[in-house]
Design a protein around this motif. Structure first.
Motif, mmCIF file in Angstrom:
data_model
loop_
_atom_site.group_PDB
_atom_site.id
_atom_site.type_symbol
_atom_site.label_atom_id
_atom_site.label_comp_id
_atom_site.label_asym_id
_atom_site.label_seq_id
_atom_site.Cartn_x
_atom_site.Cartn_y
_atom_site.Cartn_z
ATOM 1 N N TYR A 35 0.840 -1.187 0.000
ATOM 2 C CA TYR A 35 0.000 0.000 0.000
ATOM 3 C C TYR A 35 0.880 1.244 0.000
ATOM 4 N N GLN A 37 0.710 5.324 1.253
ATOM 5 C CA GLN A 37 -0.019 6.275 2.079
ATOM 6 C C GLN A 37 0.553 7.664 1.859
ATOM 7 N N ASP A 38 -0.309 8.602 1.520
ATOM 8 C CA ASP A 38 0.064 9.999 1.370
ATOM 9 C C ASP A 38 -0.627 10.808 2.466
ATOM 10 N N GLY A 40 -2.881 12.763 4.799
ATOM 11 C CA GLY A 40 -4.300 13.079 4.772
ATOM 12 C C GLY A 40 -5.131 12.157 3.901
ATOM 13 N N GLN A 41 -4.535 11.065 3.456
ATOM 14 C CA GLN A 41 -5.269 10.138 2.592
ATOM 15 C C GLN A 41 -5.311 8.766 3.234
ATOM 16 N N GLY A 42 -6.248 8.000 2.784
ATOM 17 C CA GLY A 42 -6.262 6.598 3.188
ATOM 18 C C GLY A 42 -5.176 5.841 2.457
ATOM 19 N N ARG A 44 -3.787 3.257 -0.371
ATOM 20 C CA ARG A 44 -4.138 2.828 -1.719
ATOM 21 C C ARG A 44 -3.302 1.606 -2.087
ATOM 22 N N SER B 3 -16.941 1.722 -0.774
ATOM 23 C CA SER B 3 -16.369 2.965 -0.256
ATOM 24 C C SER B 3 -16.583 3.054 1.253
ATOM 25 N N THR B 5 -16.556 6.075 4.368
ATOM 26 C CA THR B 5 -16.522 7.497 4.712
ATOM 27 C C THR B 5 -16.432 7.620 6.227
ATOM 28 N N GLU B 8 -14.173 13.606 9.318
ATOM 29 C CA GLU B 8 -12.898 14.269 9.129
ATOM 30 C C GLU B 8 -12.408 14.825 10.452
ATOM 31 N N THR B 104 -10.781 -1.673 1.533
ATOM 32 C CA THR B 104 -11.066 -0.280 1.174
ATOM 33 C C THR B 104 -11.009 0.533 2.455
ATOM 34 N N LYS B 107 -10.280 7.800 4.923
ATOM 35 C CA LYS B 107 -9.110 8.667 4.839
ATOM 36 C C LYS B 107 -8.400 8.848 6.177
#
Lengths: 112, 115
Positions: A35, A37-38, A40-42, A44, B3, B5, B8, B104, B107
């Motif tokens: 994976y 990771q960047d 602030g992102q989940g 990928r 997905s 969610t 935040e 999946t 964030k």
């Protein structure tokens, strides 16, 4: 102790160079994953492997390559074709494809 | 497609406060649901999981209940500690066969607990 090891923890490379990230597990898991990771992102998915000598592309495979010659090892090569390689890379493994994934400590790659 | 969610962040709480981090999902069938935690500079650790509707996952004082009717898996803890400061990720894995099994992730939600 069983677990997943990734080395090195920090890696620096010059633009245009290929670099290989190591991932080893002694959990006797069949499936392994990479994976990215960047901030602030989940996470990928880059590549995954369900069994030795077999692997499939994930969502963002372009510019990356892998091999799975041994059950316990799944190295990831970041090639010069990867346009934005600076990121935190996480390796994971699971008993089988549908089982819980366990993660290694990660490698932070910085391209200078 | 699938997905996840999640609310935040960042979320900032005082020690001993009650924590809720919301997570909702979209998936076909009956996925498994997970919460992972990431401490600074480290990889992800599995915090808890639930594999079917109405299951409650729990670990280290954290709980989450798999609610199929609301497609939710909210994370809760009754009294947070400074050591709970981390990023929390909600994730799902389809239980269908074939190659469509990948995780999946949401964030992530950064939690900071102040003394």
């Amino acid at each position: 102790d069983g677990g997943i090891t990734q080395s090195p923890k920090y890696l620096f490379r010059k633009e245009g160079q290929n670099v290989t990230l190591s991932c080893e597990q002694n959990l006797n898991h069949d499936a392994m994953y990479w994976y990215r990771q960047d901030p602030g992102q989940g996470l990928r998915l880059i590549y995954y492997s369900q069994i030795v000598n077999d692997f499939q592309k994930g969502d963002i495979a372009e510019g990356y390559s892998v091999s799975r010659e041994k059950k316990e090892s799944f190295p990831l090569t970041v090639t010069s074709a990867q346009k934005n390689p600076t990121a935190f890379y996480l390796c994971a493994s699971s008993i089988g494809a549908t089982d819980t994934q366990y993660f290694g400590p990660g490698t932070r790659l910085t391209v200078l | 497609g699938n997905s996840v969610t999640q609310m935040e962040g960042p979320v900032t709480l005082s020690e001993e406060a009650f924590l809720t981090i919301n997570c909702t999902y979209t998936a076909t069938g009956y996925p498994s649901l997970f919460w992972y935690v990431q401490y600074p500079g480290e990889g992800l650790q599995l915090l808890l999981k639930a594999t079917k509707a109405d299951d409650k996952g729990s670990n280290k004082g954290f709980e989450a209940t798999y609610r199929k009717e609301t497609t939710s898996f909210h994370l809760e803890k009754g009294s947070v500690q400074v050591s709970d400061s981390a990023v929390y990720f909600c994730a799902l894995s389809p239980n269908s066969g074939g190659s469509n099994y990948k995780l999946t992730f949401g964030k992530g939600t950064l939690l900071t607990v102040n003394p």
